[in-house]
Design an enzyme around this catalytic site. Structure first.
Site, PDB file in Angstrom:
ATOM      1  N   HIS A 122      17.093  85.276 -13.139  1.00 19.36           N
ATOM      2  CA  HIS A 122      17.882  84.044 -13.277  1.00 19.36           C
ATOM      3  C   HIS A 122      16.897  82.906 -13.596  1.00 19.36           C
ATOM      4  O   HIS A 122      15.743  82.953 -13.161  1.00 19.36           O
ATOM      5  CB  HIS A 122      18.579  83.793 -11.934  1.00 19.36           C
ATOM      6  N   ASP A 199      13.678  87.043  -5.131  1.00 19.33           N
ATOM      7  CA  ASP A 199      14.848  86.175  -5.258  1.00 19.33           C
ATOM      8  C   ASP A 199      16.024  86.969  -4.674  1.00 19.33           C
ATOM      9  O   ASP A 199      16.568  87.875  -5.317  1.00 19.33           O
ATOM     10  CB  ASP A 199      15.068  85.836  -6.739  1.00 19.33           C
ATOM     11  N   CYS A 365      22.912  81.822 -16.739  1.00 16.57           N
ATOM     12  CA  CYS A 365      21.566  81.295 -16.448  1.00 16.57           C
ATOM     13  C   CYS A 365      20.498  82.374 -16.643  1.00 16.57           C
ATOM     14  O   CYS A 365      19.515  82.430 -15.883  1.00 16.57           O
ATOM     15  CB  CYS A 365      21.476  80.707 -15.036  1.00 16.57           C
TER      16      CYS A 365
END
Ligand code: C6P
Length: 412
Positions: A122, A199, A365
């Protein structure tokens, strides 16, 4: 296993109609809906003990501080961290990633070093590392993906080398759904003296997660994707690493002492929590964690495997639907990205919205990944605890209807 139909009663928003049709919410990867317990926690705070924390010695402030720190402890247990000093509140996952890139990164990444990422990151776990690489004259290295959207691990073994300072990778892709082999990546990173930054924005809400078992060094995630309010993120990091890092933001609450000449920093975790935090939303995030714990994360995962398997089979039965990422539901999380014939995903999203179905359409994104897939975007249905197979049937029926309309559009 739990019963999603019973769970739905705890989510008032799921009763609403959109365009005259019953809402089918298939966009939880963007943000999840919130149960009544979380909403009530917010009003309870404002109605009964709204006060600033860590400062006052009055009852309201003490109660607010206690509830705030209790949430930190709940989060520590939820991700199986060793110490609650290692759990830092931020405003979202993005801020947590920037915090590490701009403190640990500036301190540890030098000219000629390498920062390893994947093409499925992302923007939030890509742009901060890209900017750091530019600033430090370091090189950004991409681990290649297999055709079904998994990290090519034999290639990773070669690319992670003595120059690597950090491997920054998503726990689960928000487009492909791929769940990455973090244990193996941690071994490769540690073998060359690098750190593994995870993440967890899509992973932590959907997968049982133990930072100790994964053996990662940092993890970032957002509470709004896991039943909590918006405005709350978490950075988890190993205490030794966090201790050695410079402060990110300075000001109130993060100091130990201040003189005209110099300031010293508070201990962890407050060293990284400058200013009044998002007290109400952080406390309500504790109610979100309670809700997920009640269900059990193994059950959450099992439910999503079932839904993803069902959705993939259904999409395949439509013919012409291109599905991205691994087709094996045990290797992916609760998002299914697809393109329906040669129609623009925004058109698919619009037609589904007319039928009361909320999906996300676009680049999610992840523009570098879209370029690799050679598409401008995808349609994406994402699932959570309150979704049912009946809702997937409604999606599939709507797609069949859309085919009739969009078939024309595509031929124009
Ligand atoms: N992805 C999606 O629809 P924030 O905005 O900081 O809470 O989370 C950023 C983020 C980081 N990593 C991954 C893997 C993500 O999926 C997201 C957020 C949403 O896919 C909104 S763009």
């Amino acid at each position: 296993m739990f019963d999603s139909k019973t769970i739905r009663k705890d989510f008032p928003i799921l009763d609403r109609k959109v365009n005259g049709r019953k809402l089918v919410y298939l966009d939880s990867a963007a943000t999840s809906q919130k149960p009544t317990s979380v909403i009530k926690s917010l009003t309870n705070y404002y109605e009964n003990y709204n006060a600033n924390i860590h400062r006052g010695i009055h009852t309201l402030s003490e109660e607010a501080t206690e509830a705030f720190e209790e949430t930190r402890e709940k989060i520590r247990l939820f991700i199986d961290a060793a110490e609650n000093r290692e759990v830092i509140f931020t405003k979202n996952a993005t801020e947590a990633i920037n915090l590490v890139a701009q403190t640990w990164g500036r301190q540890n990444v030098l000219a000629g070093d390498e920062i390893v990422v994947t093409p499925m990151e992302h923007h939030s776990n890509f742009v901060p590392w890209q900017q750091l690489a530019k600033e430090r004259e370091a090189t950004l290295v991409f681990l290649p993906l297999t055709d079904d959207g998994q990290i090519d691990m034999p290639a990773a073994e070669k690319l992670i080398n003595k120059k690597t300072r950090v491997v920054a990778v998503t726990q689960m892709s928000n487009v492909l759904g791929t769940i990455n082999p973090l244990n193996e990546l941690a071994k490769l990173a540690h073998h060359v003296g690098a750190v593994l930054f995870v993440d967890g924005a899509q992973g932590v809400p959907h997968l049982p997660t133990s930072v100790r078992e994964l053996d990662c060094d940092f993890m970032a995630f957002s509470l709004h994707k896991m039943l909590g309010p918006t405005g709350v993120g978490v950075l988890w990091g190993r205490e030794t690493l966090l201790d050695a890092m410079p402060a990110y933001m300075t000001g109130g609450d993060m100091i130990n002492s201040v003189t005209r000449e110099k300031s010293t920093w508070n201990e962890l975790p407050w060293k990284f929590e400058a200013g009044t935090p998002n007290i109400a939303d952080i406390i309500a995030s504790g109610a979100a964690i309670d809700y997920l714990n009640e269900l059990g994360m193994d059950a959450v995962r099992a439910h999503e495997i079932e839904l993803v398997e069902y959705a993939i089979k259904g999409l395949q039965s439509l013919g012409d639907a291109q599905i991205y990422g691994p087709l094996d539901a045990t290797k992916r999380g609760g998002v299914v990205s697809f393109n329906f014939k040669d129609v623009h995903p925004h058109d698919v999203g619009q037609i589904l919205n007319d039928a009361g179905i909320a999906i996300r359409a676009g680049h999610h994104c992840c523009q570098p990944l879209m370029r690799d897939l050679n598409v401008s975007g995808t349609a994406r249905a994402s699932f959570y605890i309150y979704n049912t197979k009946e809702e997937i049937d409604i999606l599939l029926e709507a797609l069949k209807e859309a085919d009739k309309v969009l078939g024309h559009v595509a031929c124009r």
